[in-house]
Design an enzyme around this catalytic site. Sequence first.
Site, PDB file in Angstrom:
ATOM      1  N   GLY A 180      -7.711  -7.143  -3.170  1.00 35.85           N
ATOM      2  CA  GLY A 180      -6.822  -8.111  -3.789  1.00 35.85           C
ATOM      3  C   GLY A 180      -5.389  -7.763  -3.466  1.00 35.85           C
ATOM      4  O   GLY A 180      -5.090  -6.656  -2.996  1.00 35.85           O
ATOM      5  N   GLN A 238       3.718  -7.390  -4.563  1.00 38.52           N
ATOM      6  CA  GLN A 238       3.449  -6.271  -3.655  1.00 38.52           C
ATOM      7  C   GLN A 238       4.044  -6.488  -2.265  1.00 38.52           C
ATOM      8  O   GLN A 238       4.250  -5.525  -1.530  1.00 38.52           O
ATOM      9  CB  GLN A 238       1.943  -6.020  -3.535  1.00 38.52           C
ATOM     10  CG  GLN A 238       1.323  -5.464  -4.814  1.00 38.52           C
ATOM     11  CD  GLN A 238      -0.147  -5.198  -4.635  1.00 38.52           C
ATOM     12  OE1 GLN A 238      -0.968  -6.092  -4.755  1.00 38.52           O
ATOM     13  NE2 GLN A 238      -0.496  -3.971  -4.309  1.00 38.52           N
ATOM     14  N   CYS A 276      -5.111   1.020  -5.265  1.00 41.70           N
ATOM     15  CA  CYS A 276      -4.126  -0.055  -5.140  1.00 41.70           C
ATOM     16  C   CYS A 276      -3.371   0.162  -3.838  1.00 41.70           C
ATOM     17  O   CYS A 276      -2.999   1.305  -3.526  1.00 41.70           O
ATOM     18  CB  CYS A 276      -3.170   0.000  -6.333  1.00 41.70           C
ATOM     19  SG  CYS A 276      -1.913  -1.287  -6.296  1.00 41.70           S
ATOM     20  N   LEU A 277      -3.133  -0.917  -3.112  1.00 38.89           N
ATOM     21  CA  LEU A 277      -2.392  -0.802  -1.848  1.00 38.89           C
ATOM     22  C   LEU A 277      -0.957  -0.325  -2.082  1.00 38.89           C
ATOM     23  O   LEU A 277      -0.328   0.179  -1.167  1.00 38.89           O
ATOM     24  CB  LEU A 277      -2.400  -2.150  -1.106  1.00 38.89           C
ATOM     25  CG  LEU A 277      -3.784  -2.646  -0.671  1.00 38.89           C
ATOM     26  CD1 LEU A 277      -3.681  -4.031  -0.043  1.00 38.89           C
ATOM     27  CD2 LEU A 277      -4.462  -1.678   0.286  1.00 38.89           C
ATOM     28  N   HIS A 319      -6.657  -6.196 -12.713  1.00 39.11           N
ATOM     29  CA  HIS A 319      -5.757  -5.383 -11.882  1.00 39.11           C
ATOM     30  C   HIS A 319      -4.682  -6.261 -11.230  1.00 39.11           C
ATOM     31  O   HIS A 319      -3.491  -5.937 -11.294  1.00 39.11           O
ATOM     32  CB  HIS A 319      -6.595  -4.649 -10.823  1.00 39.11           C
ATOM     33  CG  HIS A 319      -5.783  -3.823  -9.876  1.00 39.11           C
ATOM     34  ND1 HIS A 319      -5.879  -2.451  -9.810  1.00 39.11           N
ATOM     35  CD2 HIS A 319      -4.852  -4.172  -8.941  1.00 39.11           C
ATOM     36  CE1 HIS A 319      -5.033  -1.998  -8.900  1.00 39.11           C
ATOM     37  NE2 HIS A 319      -4.401  -3.018  -8.350  1.00 39.11           N
ATOM     38  N   GLU A 320      -5.112  -7.382 -10.629  1.00 40.16           N
ATOM     39  CA  GLU A 320      -4.145  -8.232  -9.913  1.00 40.16           C
ATOM     40  C   GLU A 320      -3.186  -8.919 -10.880  1.00 40.16           C
ATOM     41  O   GLU A 320      -1.990  -9.031 -10.597  1.00 40.16           O
ATOM     42  CB  GLU A 320      -4.872  -9.262  -9.042  1.00 40.16           C
ATOM     43  CG  GLU A 320      -5.712  -8.674  -7.917  1.00 40.16           C
ATOM     44  CD  GLU A 320      -4.985  -7.633  -7.076  1.00 40.16           C
ATOM     45  OE1 GLU A 320      -3.760  -7.774  -6.865  1.00 40.16           O
ATOM     46  OE2 GLU A 320      -5.631  -6.672  -6.639  1.00 40.16           O
ATOM     47  N   HIS A 324      -0.331  -6.814 -11.977  1.00 40.29           N
ATOM     48  CA  HIS A 324       0.800  -6.760 -11.033  1.00 40.29           C
ATOM     49  C   HIS A 324       1.845  -7.827 -11.362  1.00 40.29           C
ATOM     50  O   HIS A 324       3.042  -7.619 -11.161  1.00 40.29           O
ATOM     51  CB  HIS A 324       0.306  -6.993  -9.604  1.00 40.29           C
ATOM     52  CG  HIS A 324      -0.217  -5.765  -8.908  1.00 40.29           C
ATOM     53  ND1 HIS A 324       0.549  -4.672  -8.642  1.00 40.29           N
ATOM     54  CD2 HIS A 324      -1.458  -5.490  -8.404  1.00 40.29           C
ATOM     55  CE1 HIS A 324      -0.187  -3.749  -7.999  1.00 40.29           C
ATOM     56  NE2 HIS A 324      -1.410  -4.229  -7.856  1.00 40.29           N
TER      57      HIS A 324
END
Length: 171
Positions: free
Chosen positions: A47, A52, A100-101, A142-143, A146
């Site tokens: 995701g 981000q 996480c990226l 999670h997304e 953000h």
Amino acid sequence: MAIKPVLKMGEPLLLEVARKVDRFNTPELDGLIQDMQDTMAALDGAGLAAPQIGVSLQVAIFGFEENQRYPDADEVPFTILINPKLTPLAEDMEDGWEGCLSVPGMRGVVPRYSQLRYQGFDQHGNTIDRKVDGFHARVVQHECDHLQGILYPMRMTDFQTFGFTDVLFPG
Ligand code: NI
């Protein structure tokens, strides 16, 4: 097609509450979503949220059939989710590994609601309204975090599980 650099933890923009999208079907929104898809695909992410890649708007994408980063996870349908609203459907929380990226090379165990309803819009302004559980529910939480300026380490309760992926999961 454009693969964008992903901001890393420590960048103030990742801690901002993102603005809501107020116009759909614009070249700007379509371009943002394309960049997000290209970037997520290039990094094999499960995701990605707009902040981000440096855009503080309430746009998240997620989904995969199989993911190298999460080999045991169930399939999650590819979804573009805009201006989301989450409603937990049960009080119980489930522990699970996340990465996480924006926190590259690390993993940690995060408690998340096991079942929830999410509502929002797709890229054309069509309504999305789903009830989900398991890894799908985890990815959505999670997304959407953000978009509220929250990174997964801020949700962790047991820091003994926080570490580098290659050390936690050797081989
Ligand atoms: Ni993330």
